[in-house]
Design a protein around this motif. Structure first.
Motif, PDB file in Angstrom:
ATOM      1  N   PRO A 133       0.865  -1.404  -0.116  1.00 42.74           N
ATOM      2  CA  PRO A 133      -0.366  -0.379   0.114  1.00 42.74           C
ATOM      3  C   PRO A 133       1.128   1.077   0.060  1.00 42.74           C
ATOM      4  N   GLN A 134       0.684   2.179  -1.006  1.00 45.96           N
ATOM      5  CA  GLN A 134       1.248   3.797  -1.227  1.00 45.96           C
ATOM      6  C   GLN A 134      -0.367   5.043  -0.717  1.00 45.96           C
ATOM      7  N   ILE A 135       1.029   5.710  -0.378  1.00 47.60           N
ATOM      8  CA  ILE A 135      -0.232   6.517   0.198  1.00 47.60           C
ATOM      9  C   ILE A 135       0.265   7.610  -1.153  1.00 47.60           C
ATOM     10  N   THR A 136      -0.255   9.334  -1.286  1.00 48.45           N
ATOM     11  CA  THR A 136       0.194  10.660  -1.523  1.00 48.45           C
ATOM     12  C   THR A 136      -1.280  11.337  -1.491  1.00 48.45           C
ATOM     13  N   LEU A 157       4.660  14.964   4.421  1.00 49.01           N
ATOM     14  CA  LEU A 157       3.955  14.877   3.359  1.00 49.01           C
ATOM     15  C   LEU A 157       3.946  15.543   2.821  1.00 49.01           C
ATOM     16  N   LEU A 158       4.547  15.984   1.022  1.00 44.80           N
ATOM     17  CA  LEU A 158       4.288  16.808   0.442  1.00 44.80           C
ATOM     18  C   LEU A 158       3.557  16.507  -0.852  1.00 44.80           C
ATOM     19  N   VAL A 159       2.853  16.954  -1.271  1.00 51.24           N
ATOM     20  CA  VAL A 159       2.809  16.839  -2.708  1.00 51.24           C
ATOM     21  C   VAL A 159       3.812  16.280  -3.704  1.00 51.24           C
ATOM     22  N   GLY A 160       3.214  15.266  -4.650  1.00 55.51           N
ATOM     23  CA  GLY A 160       4.222  14.956  -5.315  1.00 55.51           C
ATOM     24  C   GLY A 160       4.390  13.394  -4.477  1.00 55.51           C
ATOM     25  N   GLU A 161       4.946  13.346  -3.348  1.00 55.51           N
ATOM     26  CA  GLU A 161       5.233  12.653  -3.405  1.00 55.51           C
ATOM     27  C   GLU A 161       4.903  11.086  -2.180  1.00 55.51           C
ATOM     28  N   VAL A 162       5.308  10.241  -2.724  1.00 56.61           N
ATOM     29  CA  VAL A 162       4.629   8.474  -2.025  1.00 56.61           C
ATOM     30  C   VAL A 162       5.042   8.185  -1.221  1.00 56.61           C
ATOM     31  N   ALA A 163       4.898   7.067   0.117  1.00 57.48           N
ATOM     32  CA  ALA A 163       5.048   6.820   0.962  1.00 57.48           C
ATOM     33  C   ALA A 163       4.145   5.744   1.091  1.00 57.48           C
ATOM     34  N   GLU A 164       5.423   4.788   2.088  1.00 64.76           N
ATOM     35  CA  GLU A 164       4.292   3.830   1.868  1.00 64.76           C
ATOM     36  C   GLU A 164       3.811   3.199   3.576  1.00 64.76           C
ATOM     37  N   ALA A 195      -5.667  12.265   1.792  1.00 63.02           N
ATOM     38  CA  ALA A 195      -4.980  11.274   1.070  1.00 63.02           C
ATOM     39  C   ALA A 195      -5.220  10.488   0.049  1.00 63.02           C
ATOM     40  N   THR A 196      -4.628   9.916  -0.707  1.00 61.84           N
ATOM     41  CA  THR A 196      -4.867   8.966  -1.492  1.00 61.84           C
ATOM     42  C   THR A 196      -4.402   7.784  -1.590  1.00 61.84           C
TER      43      THR A 196
END
Length: 337
Positions: A133-136, A157-164, A195-196
């Motif tokens: 799972p990832q989140i933006t 978490l900034l716009v354009g970054e992806v986190a686990e 978040a998405t």
């Protein structure tokens, strides 16, 4: 029925006789009579031409005196002639307007051949879904030590970054993610409002949030005040005005002022249960309590001379109770009027 024998002479051969039974002709005549008798009332009469033909045939066979040269009669020919005669009679005697249904072979109806139409379905396009799972986010969001603003901020978490994503809180409002701002694979809680998420979320564990941090107790300001030189005034003497400000947490109800002129070693003192300001010779104002945050100008005891240019040391003590008692605080300043 009477049977008769007719003897014919065959010409061109040896004299011999051929016996021909008359009963064949009689049978033919009888059939024709039966057809006529069975005719319906509304049917037309038997065609006279055919009837005449039959009579002439019989007469030629029975009554001609001329020698007839014939071959041996063929029984099949006779039967065929009889059948054709009967068929012609039936056709002529049929009632006009009523079709005669034949016994011919039925006409086969051609069945159209249906060709199946093949409908082609569009080929589905599959998008690969990440297993982890990832989140933006659509808006930059703080990442904290716990799910809420009461926890300290440790990243964002900034716009354009992806986190686990590694977990979630019981209400599903916060996601436990790898801190994008941590260099040692730290984790933090991210609010899911903007978040998405993608990936398999069904296997995410539910984490119990850490305890809410206990806020540090607000320290109570210690009793205190600030003092500064304000001005020099005169009327039957000379006195200095001092500006006071209560910076502590308690109210003051008494004050003590001691002035020492270090130039000529003159000492003046004043103790009061109020705070008085003498403005010139005729006006004065008094305040009984100096509450926390209050600012007040008070007048010191007067000199008998003009202390202008002298170095003055002032010692002030203010207490929470009257008569310089209770909680007391002192300050010392030096100035030149």
């Amino acid at each position: 029925m009477m049977k008769s024998i007719v003897v014919f002479k065959i010409a061109g051969t040896n004299s011999s006789t051929v016996r021909l039974k008359y009963e064949g002709l009689a049978l033919l005549f009888g059939i024709m009579m039966m057809i006529v008798e069975r005719k319906q009332a509304n049917m037309v009469k038997l065609n006279r031409v055919h009837l005449a033909f039959v009579v002439l045939l019989m007469a030629s066979l029975a009554c001609t005196s001329q020698t007839v040269s014939i071959s041996t009669p063929d029984p099949n020919f006779i039967n065929t002639t009889i059948a054709q005669t009967i068929s012609a009679a039936l056709t002529q005697t049929a009632q006009p307007g009523i079709p005669v249904t034949g016994l011919g072979s039925p006409t086969a109806t051609q069945v159209p051949t249906l060709t199946p139409t093949v409908t082609l379905s569009p080929t589905p396009v599959f998008t690969a879904t990440p297993v982890i799972p990832q989140i933006t986010v659509s808006v930059a969001t703080n990442c904290r030590l716990g799910p809420g603003k009461v926890y300290d901020r440790v990243g964002a978490l900034l716009v354009g970054e992806v986190a686990e994503v590694v977990g979630m809180n019981p209400t599903g409002e916060y996601w436990y993610i790898r801190n994008p701002d941590s260099n040692n694979n730290g984790y933090c809680w991210l609010w899911g409002e903007y978040a998405t998420l993608v990936g398999n979320l069904s296997a995410l564990p539910i984490f119990t949030p850490p305890p809410t941090p206990t806020p540090s107790p607000t320290s109570t300001p210690a009793p205190g005040f600030d003092v500064s030189y304000d001005s020099l005034e005169t009327c039957s003497g000379w006195w200095v005005d001092l500006r006071l400000k209560n910076t502590g947490s308690i109210a003051f109800r008494s004050i003590s002022i001691t002035l020492r002129d270090t130039t000529n070693d003159t000492v003046l003192s004043l103790t009061a249960d109020s705070f008085t300001n003498n403005d010139g010779c005729s006006t004065s104002s008094t305040k009984d309590v100096l509450n926390p945050g209050d600012v007040r100008v008070v007048s010191a005891p007067p000199f008998a001379y003009d202390p202008t240019g002298h170095k003055i040391r002032a010692t002030l003590t203010m207490c929470s109770n009257k008569a310089i008692s209770g909680t007391c605080v002192s300050q010392v300043i030096e100035f030149k009027p």
